[in-house]
Design an enzyme around this catalytic site. Structure first.
Site, PDB file in Angstrom:
ATOM      1  CB  SER A   1      -0.847   0.069   1.269  1.00 15.69           C
ATOM      2  OG  SER A   1      -1.560  -1.109   1.471  1.00 15.69           O
TER       3      SER A   1
ATOM      4  CG  HIS B   1      -2.366  -0.647  -3.889  1.00 16.55           C
ATOM      5  ND1 HIS B   1      -3.021   0.536  -3.697  1.00 16.55           N
ATOM      6  CD2 HIS B   1      -2.408  -1.290  -2.685  1.00 16.55           C
ATOM      7  CE1 HIS B   1      -3.435   0.614  -2.443  1.00 16.55           C
ATOM      8  NE2 HIS B   1      -3.078  -0.485  -1.810  1.00 16.55           N
TER       9      HIS B   1
ATOM     10  CD  GLU C   1      -3.351   3.551  -6.115  1.00 17.09           C
ATOM     11  OE1 GLU C   1      -3.665   4.736  -6.046  1.00 17.09           O
ATOM     12  OE2 GLU C   1      -2.766   2.959  -5.185  1.00 17.09           O
TER      13      GLU C   1
ATOM     14  CG  ASN D   1      -3.251   3.639   0.919  1.00 18.77           C
ATOM     15  OD1 ASN D   1      -4.014   3.768   1.869  1.00 18.77           O
ATOM     16  ND2 ASN D   1      -3.115   2.503   0.263  1.00 18.77           N
TER      17      ASN D   1
HETATM   18  P1  NAI Z   1      -2.899  -9.587   6.664  1.00 18.76           P
HETATM   19  O1  NAI Z   1      -2.191  -9.321   7.920  1.00 18.76           O
HETATM   20  O2  NAI Z   1      -4.367  -9.787   6.686  1.00 18.76           O
HETATM   21  O3  NAI Z   1      -2.259 -10.867   5.938  1.00 18.76           O
HETATM   22  C1  NAI Z   1      -0.885 -11.018   5.725  1.00 18.76           C
HETATM   23  C2  NAI Z   1      -0.596 -12.505   5.620  1.00 18.76           C
HETATM   24  O4  NAI Z   1       0.759 -12.672   5.177  1.00 18.76           O
HETATM   25  C3  NAI Z   1      -0.736 -13.259   6.938  1.00 18.76           C
HETATM   26  O5  NAI Z   1      -1.652 -14.296   6.771  1.00 18.76           O
HETATM   27  C4  NAI Z   1       0.676 -13.819   7.208  1.00 18.76           C
HETATM   28  O6  NAI Z   1       0.645 -15.107   7.758  1.00 18.76           O
HETATM   29  C5  NAI Z   1       1.249 -13.839   5.803  1.00 18.76           C
HETATM   30  N1  NAI Z   1       2.713 -13.797   5.743  1.00 18.76           N
HETATM   31  C6  NAI Z   1       3.549 -13.065   6.486  1.00 18.76           C
HETATM   32  N2  NAI Z   1       4.821 -13.264   6.100  1.00 18.76           N
HETATM   33  C7  NAI Z   1       4.775 -14.156   5.074  1.00 18.76           C
HETATM   34  C8  NAI Z   1       5.748 -14.745   4.246  1.00 18.76           C
HETATM   35  N3  NAI Z   1       7.050 -14.470   4.383  1.00 18.76           N
HETATM   36  N4  NAI Z   1       5.349 -15.600   3.289  1.00 18.76           N
HETATM   37  C9  NAI Z   1       4.021 -15.892   3.125  1.00 18.76           C
HETATM   38  N5  NAI Z   1       3.050 -15.362   3.896  1.00 18.76           N
HETATM   39  C10 NAI Z   1       3.428 -14.491   4.854  1.00 18.76           C
HETATM   40  O7  NAI Z   1      -2.498  -8.381   5.685  1.00 18.76           O
HETATM   41  P2  NAI Z   1      -3.343  -7.740   4.490  1.00 18.76           P
HETATM   42  O8  NAI Z   1      -4.265  -6.740   5.044  1.00 18.76           O
HETATM   43  O9  NAI Z   1      -3.870  -8.799   3.610  1.00 18.76           O
HETATM   44  O10 NAI Z   1      -2.194  -6.910   3.746  1.00 18.76           O
HETATM   45  C11 NAI Z   1      -1.217  -7.563   2.980  1.00 18.76           C
HETATM   46  C12 NAI Z   1      -0.546  -6.567   2.048  1.00 18.76           C
HETATM   47  O11 NAI Z   1      -1.537  -5.950   1.219  1.00 18.76           O
HETATM   48  C13 NAI Z   1       0.189  -5.428   2.759  1.00 18.76           C
HETATM   49  O12 NAI Z   1       1.318  -5.102   2.016  1.00 18.76           O
HETATM   50  C14 NAI Z   1      -0.827  -4.284   2.714  1.00 18.76           C
HETATM   51  O13 NAI Z   1      -0.228  -3.028   2.769  1.00 18.76           O
HETATM   52  C15 NAI Z   1      -1.480  -4.534   1.374  1.00 18.76           C
HETATM   53  N6  NAI Z   1      -2.832  -4.010   1.235  1.00 18.76           N
HETATM   54  C16 NAI Z   1      -3.733  -4.110   2.277  1.00 18.76           C
HETATM   55  C17 NAI Z   1      -5.003  -3.608   2.128  1.00 18.76           C
HETATM   56  C18 NAI Z   1      -6.008  -3.720   3.225  1.00 18.76           C
HETATM   57  O14 NAI Z   1      -7.060  -3.053   3.145  1.00 18.76           O
HETATM   58  N7  NAI Z   1      -5.773  -4.543   4.247  1.00 18.76           N
HETATM   59  C19 NAI Z   1      -5.439  -2.951   0.874  1.00 18.76           C
HETATM   60  C20 NAI Z   1      -4.445  -2.985  -0.174  1.00 18.76           C
HETATM   61  C21 NAI Z   1      -3.179  -3.449   0.042  1.00 18.76           C
END
Ligand code: NAI
Length: 291
Positions: free
Chosen positions: A127, A148, A160, A198
């Protein structure tokens, strides 16, 4: 003499989504929905299991609401494979949606480069982190791009697409074309802190947090008022949907990259939520309580 440059075209048939959390599971659902062989990878087996259960439930609801046929439901399930083995993550494009920490994302891309082929694209759903800084530290910077998605990924139409000065044209073309195949609208953005959405949205959260910090309004009142003025979700409901850990990481990252301007200072309330594990909907508790 006309010199025709040979434009390489990258065919995408297999998509590996890394991270089965809030975003990853939604992105994988979309990829499978539009016929891509989809691998959903997470290091945490419990999260994979939860993603599987949540997907089955979401699809069942969509069928009940006649938004999906039973055949489409089955086809989506047939197109997704869940794994916690990095050696299974072989695909034409990897879309990472793991923790918002640059070294962890770089480490994952470098691990994936070892098991993948010489044309695999490495897309990051970050993000707020600099895609160029990620690209510079991975073995194939020319095949790194930002992709994104917005939350919830199955519903939100915009993506994006971020090219860095190192990204080659074939990669950009392939990411744009994949975005369209996923029935989404790609918007090309510069690699600037928070990209467009963002960056622009930061004050929406931070000003509301400032009022809450000073106890000048309650979170319920602010959400109600802002929704009444036309915003789809008030800032606190939205932060709970995004995840307070992610929202805080994005606030810190944009603040630092822009030289720490006072107007974008992350709120102590955000830090407090993260420290107490009140991460929002995903943890059952954030600014609100969830079942
Ligand atoms: P989340 O915390 O819900 O999920 C992240 C997942 O990644 C967890 O299940 C964790 O176990 C896993 N993980 C951590 N390290 C890992 C690795 N080395 N290999 C494989 N899996 C691993 O996070 P979320 O919200 O899904 O965000 C993920 C990414 O997406 C971030 O970069 C965030 O900035 C981006 N993002 C998030 C949005 C949101 O609204 N939550 C919107 C758009 C982008």
């Amino acid at each position: 003499m006309v010199i025709h440059s040979i434009q390489q075209t990258i065919m995408i048939q297999t998509v590996c989504v890394c991270g089965a959390g809030t975003m990853g599971r939604g992105i994988a659902q979309v990829a499978a929905r539009y016929g891509f062989h989809t691998i959903l990878f997470d290091v945490n087996k419990d999260v994979l299991q939860q993603a599987n259960t949540a997907l089955q439930k979401d699809l069942r609801i969509l069928v009940e609401k006649h938004k999906l046929t039973a055949e489409q439901q089955q086809s989506i399930l047939d197109h997704i494979r869940f794994t916690s083995e990095i050696n299974d993550c072989i695909a034409d494009i990897v879309i990472e949606a793991i923790v918002e920490k640059l070294p962890v994302k770089v480490g994952l891309f470098n691990q994936l480069a070892e098991v993948n082929h010489s044309e695999t694209i490495f897309a990051t759903n970050t993000s707020s982190l600099s895609v160029t800084d990620i690209a510079k530290q991975v073995v194939h910077p020319e095949r790194v791009a930002g992709m994104h998605f917005f939350n919830p990924a199955p519903l939100m139409k915009l993506v994006e697409v971020v090219a860095t000065p190192l990204t080659n044209q074939a990669t950009i073309d392939a990411v744009v074309s994949l975005t369209k195949e996923l029935q989404k609208t790609p918007v090309l953005c510069n690699d600037a802190p928070g990209f467009i959405v963002n960056h622009v949205a930061r004050p929406y959260y931070l000003e509301a947090l400032y009022l809450a910090e000073k106890e000048l309004s309650s979170i319920e009142t602010m959400d109600t008022l802002l929704e009444a003025t036309g915003f789809k979700m008030g800032p606190f409901k939205l932060m709970d949907l995004i995840g307070n850990d992610i929202n805080y990481a994005v606030s810190c990252s944009v603040y630092d990259q822009l030289g720490q301007p006072l107007r974008l200072r992350p709120s102590p309330l955000q830090e407090e939520k993260v420290k107490s594990g009140a991460l929002g909907r995903k943890s059952g508790k954030g600014y609100y309580q969830y079942n």
